[in-house]
Design a protein around this motif. Structure first.
Motif, PDB file in Angstrom:
ATOM      1  N   ALA A  42       0.835  -1.205   0.000  1.00 10.66           N
ATOM      2  CA  ALA A  42       0.000   0.000   0.000  1.00 10.66           C
ATOM      3  C   ALA A  42       0.870   1.255   0.000  1.00 10.66           C
ATOM      4  CB  ALA A  42      -0.928   0.000   1.205  1.00 10.66           C
ATOM      5  N   SER A  46       1.018   3.882  -3.126  1.00  9.93           N
ATOM      6  CA  SER A  46       0.631   5.281  -2.932  1.00  9.93           C
ATOM      7  C   SER A  46       1.770   6.235  -3.289  1.00  9.93           C
ATOM      8  CB  SER A  46       0.135   5.517  -1.509  1.00  9.93           C
ATOM      9  OG  SER A  46       1.139   5.209  -0.580  1.00  9.93           O
ATOM     10  N   THR A  49       2.093   6.223  -7.116  1.00  7.20           N
ATOM     11  CA  THR A  49       0.995   6.967  -7.727  1.00  7.20           C
ATOM     12  C   THR A  49       1.195   8.465  -7.538  1.00  7.20           C
ATOM     13  OG1 THR A  49      -0.497   5.133  -7.316  1.00  7.20           O
ATOM     14  CG2 THR A  49      -1.506   7.253  -7.750  1.00  7.20           C
ATOM     15  N   TRP A  50       1.574   8.873  -6.339  1.00  4.17           N
ATOM     16  CA  TRP A  50       1.829  10.285  -6.080  1.00  4.17           C
ATOM     17  C   TRP A  50       2.943  10.791  -6.996  1.00  4.17           C
ATOM     18  CZ3 TRP A  50       6.508  12.191  -4.224  1.00  4.17           C
ATOM     19  CH2 TRP A  50       6.527  13.562  -3.962  1.00  4.17           C
TER      20      TRP A  50
END
Length: 74
Positions: A42, A46, A49-50
């Motif tokens: 996770a 994240s 993706t950021w």
């Protein structure tokens, strides 16, 4: 192949191997417990993706400038 491709391929292979071992009721590779793996994935997803959805690097800033010149971004 570059280093990133090799690392991603090996990680994918290990993930599938673990999934198959669990599916057939065998002992999975004892790397970490499931919760640690879930949190780690996770976190990585994240951060990735950021990073990919923001213009952080010099190349990304150039891309944003080009998009703004063509009125393709806000």
């Amino acid at each position: 192949m570059d280093k990133g491709t090799v690392v991603r391929t090996v990680a994918l292979g290990i993930a599938w191997l673990n999934a198959l071992l669990v599916q057939y009721g065998l002992q999975p590779i004892p790397v970490l417990d499931e919760e640690s793996i879930a949190y780690g994935l996770a976190f990585l997803a994240s951060v990735w993706t950021w990073f990919r959805n923001n213009y952080i690097t010099a190349t990304g800033k150039k891309q944003k400038e080009e998009l703004q010149k063509k009125n393709l971004t806000r």
